[in-house]
Design a protein around this motif. Structure first.
Motif, PDB file in Angstrom:
ATOM      1  N   ASP A 279       0.693  21.942 -13.752  1.00  0.00           N
ATOM      2  CA  ASP A 279       0.978  21.756 -15.174  1.00  0.00           C
ATOM      3  C   ASP A 279       0.794  20.292 -15.576  1.00  0.00           C
ATOM      4  N   TYR A 280       1.250  19.390 -14.721  1.00  0.00           N
ATOM      5  CA  TYR A 280       1.091  17.958 -14.980  1.00  0.00           C
ATOM      6  C   TYR A 280      -0.385  17.565 -14.993  1.00  0.00           C
ATOM      7  N   LEU A 281      -1.120  18.000 -13.973  1.00  0.00           N
ATOM      8  CA  LEU A 281      -2.535  17.636 -13.867  1.00  0.00           C
ATOM      9  C   LEU A 281      -3.351  18.211 -15.013  1.00  0.00           C
ATOM     10  N   ASP A 282      -2.982  19.382 -15.508  1.00  0.00           N
ATOM     11  CA  ASP A 282      -3.702  20.007 -16.618  1.00  0.00           C
ATOM     12  C   ASP A 282      -3.749  19.088 -17.832  1.00  0.00           C
ATOM     13  N   CYS A 283      -2.689  18.311 -18.017  1.00  0.00           N
ATOM     14  CA  CYS A 283      -2.610  17.418 -19.177  1.00  0.00           C
ATOM     15  C   CYS A 283      -3.063  15.988 -18.868  1.00  0.00           C
ATOM     16  N   PHE A 284      -2.658  15.466 -17.711  1.00  0.00           N
ATOM     17  CA  PHE A 284      -2.821  14.036 -17.457  1.00  0.00           C
ATOM     18  C   PHE A 284      -3.964  13.660 -16.499  1.00  0.00           C
ATOM     19  N   ALA A 285      -4.495  14.612 -15.749  1.00  0.00           N
ATOM     20  CA  ALA A 285      -5.544  14.271 -14.772  1.00  0.00           C
ATOM     21  C   ALA A 285      -6.888  14.032 -15.455  1.00  0.00           C
ATOM     22  N   ASP A 286      -7.714  13.237 -14.797  1.00  0.00           N
ATOM     23  CA  ASP A 286      -9.091  13.033 -15.251  1.00  0.00           C
ATOM     24  C   ASP A 286      -9.841  14.355 -15.053  1.00  0.00           C
ATOM     25  N   PRO A 287     -10.435  14.905 -16.123  1.00  0.00           N
ATOM     26  CA  PRO A 287     -11.140  16.186 -15.989  1.00  0.00           C
ATOM     27  C   PRO A 287     -12.221  16.183 -14.913  1.00  0.00           C
ATOM     28  N   GLU A 288     -12.869  15.058 -14.695  1.00  0.00           N
ATOM     29  CA  GLU A 288     -13.909  14.995 -13.659  1.00  0.00           C
ATOM     30  C   GLU A 288     -13.303  15.147 -12.266  1.00  0.00           C
ATOM     31  N   THR A 289     -12.148  14.531 -12.064  1.00  0.00           N
ATOM     32  CA  THR A 289     -11.456  14.655 -10.781  1.00  0.00           C
ATOM     33  C   THR A 289     -10.881  16.058 -10.617  1.00  0.00           C
ATOM     34  N   LEU A 290     -10.306  16.586 -11.700  1.00  0.00           N
ATOM     35  CA  LEU A 290      -9.665  17.898 -11.659  1.00  0.00           C
ATOM     36  C   LEU A 290     -10.684  19.023 -11.525  1.00  0.00           C
ATOM     37  N   GLY A 291     -11.884  18.787 -12.057  1.00  0.00           N
ATOM     38  CA  GLY A 291     -12.933  19.805 -11.988  1.00  0.00           C
ATOM     39  C   GLY A 291     -12.905  20.781 -13.149  1.00  0.00           C
ATOM     40  N   LYS A 292     -12.038  20.533 -14.119  1.00  0.00           N
ATOM     41  CA  LYS A 292     -11.970  21.388 -15.305  1.00  0.00           C
ATOM     42  C   LYS A 292     -11.250  20.625 -16.414  1.00  0.00           C
ATOM     43  N   ILE A 293     -11.379  21.131 -17.631  1.00  0.00           N
ATOM     44  CA  ILE A 293     -10.661  20.567 -18.767  1.00  0.00           C
ATOM     45  C   ILE A 293      -9.414  21.410 -18.994  1.00  0.00           C
ATOM     46  N   ILE A 383      -0.393  19.416  -0.302  1.00  0.00           N
ATOM     47  CA  ILE A 383      -0.184  19.391  -1.756  1.00  0.00           C
ATOM     48  C   ILE A 383       0.482  18.113  -2.274  1.00  0.00           C
ATOM     49  N   TYR A 384       1.157  17.347  -1.415  1.00  0.00           N
ATOM     50  CA  TYR A 384       1.891  16.175  -1.877  1.00  0.00           C
ATOM     51  C   TYR A 384       0.942  15.142  -2.484  1.00  0.00           C
ATOM     52  N   LYS A 385       1.232  14.746  -3.713  1.00  0.00           N
ATOM     53  CA  LYS A 385       0.450  13.746  -4.466  1.00  0.00           C
ATOM     54  C   LYS A 385      -1.029  14.120  -4.591  1.00  0.00           C
ATOM     55  N   ARG A 386      -1.301  15.408  -4.644  1.00  0.00           N
ATOM     56  CA  ARG A 386      -2.693  15.832  -4.827  1.00  0.00           C
ATOM     57  C   ARG A 386      -3.170  15.446  -6.222  1.00  0.00           C
ATOM     58  N   GLN A 387      -4.489  15.271  -6.343  1.00  0.00           N
ATOM     59  CA  GLN A 387      -5.081  14.856  -7.614  1.00  0.00           C
ATOM     60  C   GLN A 387      -5.889  15.959  -8.281  1.00  0.00           C
ATOM     61  N   LYS A 388      -5.982  17.130  -7.562  1.00  0.00           N
ATOM     62  CA  LYS A 388      -6.739  18.243  -8.149  1.00  0.00           C
ATOM     63  C   LYS A 388      -6.279  19.553  -7.522  1.00  0.00           C
TER      64      LYS A 388
END
Length: 388
Positions: A279-293, A383-388
């Motif tokens: 949920d956190y990454l969906d909003c705050f992660a870089d879409p390129e790193t996350l692999g999705k918007i 999973i700890y401190k994962r970026q994607k």
């Protein structure tokens, strides 16, 4: 032509022997050997080897199903099922399935797996991948989704349509055909069947909670709370994604699941932590790193972020959230994200992650079994401190 278990084992022989040689190159008493066995993240060599073996087992299981004597296949129906399986079962990251083999290896505390153990643990891993495919095929129809794993959802593939509903039912039934063929003579067979049935029920109940929390056209943020979020995640995700792989490995290792309720609780908590990260990454992660918007805000999701925002908002901020959450216009989304920053939800998440890790680590290290500690630590490390 059917691919037999015995021929699979012969084909896997070189792979498994290579893994055994790789392990035996390290003297059994050496610290290097111990670190290799106890490592929470196996070496790239081992992981590549494991995935190759795992994929070979898929071919055997698929052949079993395409030649199941319970049904007289025509050429057309056999081709349909084969295409459906390759599209939906093989296409993921396979993390859940591979975790069964990885966990069973750790429970063996460094002992080499026999060819039969490699095959059976892989088969159970694939049962979880079949379960995942079954859930996703039907979930995409319920959500009217467009894409899955970078390609059209199965029901959107030309000439598939609502046939996908029956395909989902087939996928579900395949699990028990696999279990019956390969585990019927095992002392833990009944426990396996019961485990898969129970986890399927729990996941379906989690999906129900998710669907009825907000009916189409009834967007009401007042229904969202931390307890609702936890229940959805616990039942919809945590049981089948985190508990099920370890439970399968424990049963193979001869353990009684009723004596490992503490392990289940840790894995469920880990699954909830994992979803909060999502949920956190969906909003705050870089879409390129996350692999999705991320689209949780537009989709009016019961996200951990919106629940925490509701807890911390002033009256004016609550009004802003109600006016903008769940609307697809970029200006509305931007206002919600700005509000999240005002409320320092990034800082709130960092504190949550730190406390969750500390709590989980403490519980894991208090467990009396070093082998089970290794299994749980391997999940947490992934999973700890994962970026994607």
């Amino acid at each position: 032509m059917s691919v037999s278990w015995s021929s699979c084992c012969r084909n896997l022989g070189k792979t498994i022997k290579a893994l055994h040689l790789h392990l035996h190159l390290r003297p059994r008493g050496s610290s290097l050997y111990r670190r290799h066995i106890q490592s929470s993240s196996p070496s790239s060599y081992s992981m590549a080897d494991l995935k190759s073996t795992f994929l070979n087992v898929y071919s055997v299981l698929k052949s079993d199903l395409l030649n199941d004597p319970a049904f007289e296949f025509t050429d057309e129906s056999r081709l349909w099922v084969e295409r459906m399986l390759d599209y939906n079962v093989r296409g993921g990251k396979l993390n859940r399935g591979l975790s069964v083999v990885d966990s069973f290896k750790l429970l063996k505390e460094g002992k080499d797996l026999t060819e039969q153990e490699v095959f059976l643990s892989s088969a159970l891993g694939w049962c979880i991948e079949w379960l995942q495919a079954y859930f996703l095929v039907l979930d995409d129809i319920m959500d009217n989704s467009v894409t899955r794993r970078g390609q059209p959802c199965w029901f959107r593939v030309p000439k598939v349509g609502m046939v996908a509903i029956n395909d989902g039912i087939l996928l579900r039934n395949h699990i028990h055909r696999i279990l019956k063929k390969h585990f019927r003579d095992k002392p833990y067979y009944v426990d396996l069947v019961d485990l898969f049935n129970e986890v399927e029920l729990q996941t379906a109940c989690g999906q129900m909670i998710d669907l009825i929390t907000t009916f189409e056209g009834e967007k009401d943020l007042s229904k969202y709370s931390l307890s609702i979020h936890r229940r959805i995640v616990q039942y919809k995700t945590a049981y089948y994604s985190f508990y099920l792989p370890v439970a399968c490995a424990l049963l193979m290792a001869g353990e009684n699941l009723e004596k490992h309720v503490d392990v289940k609780n840790v894995l469920v908590d880990m699954g909830i932590y994992f979803q909060v990260q999502d949920d956190y990454l969906d909003c705050f992660a870089d879409p390129e790193t996350l692999g999705k918007i991320g689209t949780d805000i537009e989709d009016f999701k019961c996200s951990w972020l919106v629940v925490k925002a509701l807890e911390r908002c002033s009256e004016e901020q609550t009004k802003t959230l109600y006016e903008n959450y769940g609307k697809p216009d970029p200006s509305n989304v931007a206002k919600v994200k700005d509000l999240y920053k005002e409320l320092d939800l990034e800082g709130v998440f960092m504190e949550y992650e730190s406390k969750s890790y500390e709590k989980l680590t403490g519980v894991i290290e208090a467990h009396e079994s070093k082998a089970i500690q290794a299994v749980l630590k391997s999940f947490l490390a992934k999973i700890y401190k994962r970026q994607k």
